[in-house]
Design a protein around this motif. Structure first.
Motif, PDB file in Angstrom:
ATOM      1  N   ASN A 143      -5.069  -3.610  -4.314  1.00 41.48           N
ATOM      2  CA  ASN A 143      -6.359  -4.122  -3.849  1.00 41.48           C
ATOM      3  C   ASN A 143      -7.182  -3.087  -3.093  1.00 41.48           C
ATOM      4  OD1 ASN A 143      -5.797  -6.766  -4.844  1.00 41.48           O
ATOM      5  ND2 ASN A 143      -4.449  -7.064  -3.098  1.00 41.48           N
ATOM      6  N   ILE A 144      -6.842  -1.812  -3.257  1.00 37.13           N
ATOM      7  CA  ILE A 144      -7.611  -0.753  -2.589  1.00 37.13           C
ATOM      8  C   ILE A 144      -7.903   0.351  -3.592  1.00 37.13           C
ATOM      9  CG2 ILE A 144      -6.762  -1.195  -0.257  1.00 37.13           C
ATOM     10  CD1 ILE A 144      -4.737   1.044  -0.638  1.00 37.13           C
ATOM     11  N   PRO A 145      -9.012   1.053  -3.423  1.00 33.21           N
ATOM     12  CA  PRO A 145      -9.326   2.150  -4.350  1.00 33.21           C
ATOM     13  C   PRO A 145      -8.359   3.324  -4.175  1.00 33.21           C
ATOM     14  CG  PRO A 145     -11.036   1.924  -2.666  1.00 33.21           C
ATOM     15  CD  PRO A 145     -10.055   0.829  -2.442  1.00 33.21           C
ATOM     16  N   TYR A 146      -8.084   4.001  -5.264  1.00 36.79           N
ATOM     17  CA  TYR A 146      -7.204   5.173  -5.270  1.00 36.79           C
ATOM     18  C   TYR A 146      -7.886   6.333  -4.546  1.00 36.79           C
ATOM     19  CZ  TYR A 146      -4.644   9.182  -7.091  1.00 36.79           C
ATOM     20  OH  TYR A 146      -3.928  10.341  -7.209  1.00 36.79           O
ATOM     21  N   ILE A 147      -7.149   6.983  -3.654  1.00 38.75           N
ATOM     22  CA  ILE A 147      -7.643   8.157  -2.927  1.00 38.75           C
ATOM     23  C   ILE A 147      -6.709   9.322  -3.219  1.00 38.75           C
ATOM     24  CG2 ILE A 147      -8.031   9.200  -0.657  1.00 38.75           C
ATOM     25  CD1 ILE A 147      -8.538   6.334   0.404  1.00 38.75           C
ATOM     26  N   SER A 148      -7.272  10.447  -3.577  1.00 32.94           N
ATOM     27  CA  SER A 148      -6.529  11.694  -3.741  1.00 32.94           C
ATOM     28  C   SER A 148      -7.294  12.755  -2.958  1.00 32.94           C
ATOM     29  CB  SER A 148      -6.436  12.080  -5.214  1.00 32.94           C
ATOM     30  OG  SER A 148      -5.791  13.331  -5.351  1.00 32.94           O
TER      31      SER A 148
ATOM     32  N   ASP B 240     -11.479  14.619  -0.477  1.00 36.96           N
ATOM     33  CA  ASP B 240     -11.396  14.301  -1.903  1.00 36.96           C
ATOM     34  C   ASP B 240     -12.436  15.131  -2.652  1.00 36.96           C
ATOM     35  OD1 ASP B 240     -13.868  12.991  -1.570  1.00 36.96           O
ATOM     36  OD2 ASP B 240     -13.006  10.983  -1.693  1.00 36.96           O
TER      37      ASP B 240
ATOM     38  N   ASN C 183     -15.437  13.399   0.761  1.00 35.92           N
ATOM     39  CA  ASN C 183     -15.032  12.449   1.798  1.00 35.92           C
ATOM     40  C   ASN C 183     -13.830  13.010   2.550  1.00 35.92           C
ATOM     41  OD1 ASN C 183     -16.920  10.362   1.045  1.00 35.92           O
ATOM     42  ND2 ASN C 183     -15.609   9.976  -0.720  1.00 35.92           N
TER      43      ASN C 183
ATOM     44  N   GLU D 294       0.865  -1.167   0.000  1.00 34.64           N
ATOM     45  CA  GLU D 294       0.000   0.000   0.000  1.00 34.64           C
ATOM     46  C   GLU D 294       0.906   1.223   0.000  1.00 34.64           C
ATOM     47  OE1 GLU D 294      -3.850  -1.769   2.392  1.00 34.64           O
ATOM     48  OE2 GLU D 294      -2.452  -0.491   3.477  1.00 34.64           O
TER      49      GLU D 294
ATOM     50  N   GLU E  20      -2.127  11.105  -1.411  1.00 28.03           N
ATOM     51  CA  GLU E  20      -2.648  10.015  -2.222  1.00 28.03           C
ATOM     52  C   GLU E  20      -2.476   8.740  -1.407  1.00 28.03           C
ATOM     53  OE1 GLU E  20      -1.629  10.829  -6.803  1.00 28.03           O
ATOM     54  OE2 GLU E  20       0.124  10.606  -5.481  1.00 28.03           O
TER      55      GLU E  20
ATOM     56  N   LYS F 278     -15.194  14.318  -3.826  1.00 25.65           N
ATOM     57  CA  LYS F 278     -16.576  13.950  -3.477  1.00 25.65           C
ATOM     58  C   LYS F 278     -16.955  14.426  -2.074  1.00 25.65           C
ATOM     59  CE  LYS F 278     -16.438   9.966  -6.432  1.00 25.65           C
ATOM     60  NZ  LYS F 278     -15.933   8.618  -6.502  1.00 25.65           N
TER      61      LYS F 278
ATOM     62  N   TYR G  64      -2.988   4.448  -2.248  1.00 25.06           N
ATOM     63  CA  TYR G  64      -3.370   3.500  -3.292  1.00 25.06           C
ATOM     64  C   TYR G  64      -2.606   2.184  -3.133  1.00 25.06           C
ATOM     65  CZ  TYR G  64       0.935   5.359  -5.322  1.00 25.06           C
ATOM     66  OH  TYR G  64       2.233   5.766  -5.520  1.00 25.06           O
TER      67      TYR G  64
END
Length: 169
Positions: free
Chosen positions: A114-119, A152, A156, A76, A109, A154, A111
């Motif tokens: 097996n995990i979704p990308y976060i920025s 992010d 979050n 990760e 960031e 959205k 990532y």
């Protein structure tokens, strides 16, 4: 004699901790190029990061600073970027926010396969603080503690906590 044995046993048991095997790392302030923080509860540390994946870059001047980390743990990855368009001073605490409310900003960031990308980044509503514990232009050392929230696109919210670095620049 029984009281002494009970006292010694109590002291020995009280000094034991269930997290003795976890590193409790101090802010060293000698230019060790170490960094540590938690991103949304996941501890990231240059002590644990694979050497091939670890990147630490730092540019500090009297008017501008840019600090970047890329760390890896268990496949990760986490990046952290701090920038300031004002000169830091030793012993001072600065607000980390967006362009309207602060001269210091942060982005992250997170990532892995097996995990979704976060920025995410700080903005005008959310952020935190950075405290410059040491700034030595002669020996080119900067050490600081930091903590902030970032969002992010959205909305979050992610927490960056218990952060510290000790860097050569």
């Amino acid at each position: 004699m029984k009281k002494i044995i009970v006292l010694v046993t109590f002291v020995a048991l009280a000094s034991c901790s269930s997290d003795d095997d976890q590193k409790q790392l101090p802010l060293t302030m000698n230019g060790s190029n170490y960094v540590e923080y938690t991103f949304n509860g996941k501890r990231m540390s240059s002590f644990d990061s694979g050497e091939d994946a670890k990147e630490i870059m730092c540019n500090v001047s009297k008017t501008y600073s840019w600090i970047y980390f890329k760390l890896e743990k268990n496949n990760e990855f986490s990046t952290l970027s701090l920038s300031s368009n004002t000169g830091f001073e030793e012993g001072k605490t600065y607000s980390i926010k967006g362009n309207l409310n602060s001269n210091v900003r942060a982005s992250n960031e997170f990532y892995g396969p097996n995990i979704p990308y976060i920025s995410c980044s700080t903005n005008n509503e959310i952020g935190g603080t950075i405290t410059i514990a040491k700034l030595d232009f002669t020996n080119r050392i900067i050490a600081a503690k930091f903590s902030y929230d970032c969002a992010d696109d959205k909305g979050n919210i992610y927490a960056v906590r218990d952060g510290w670095f000790d860097l050569k620049f």
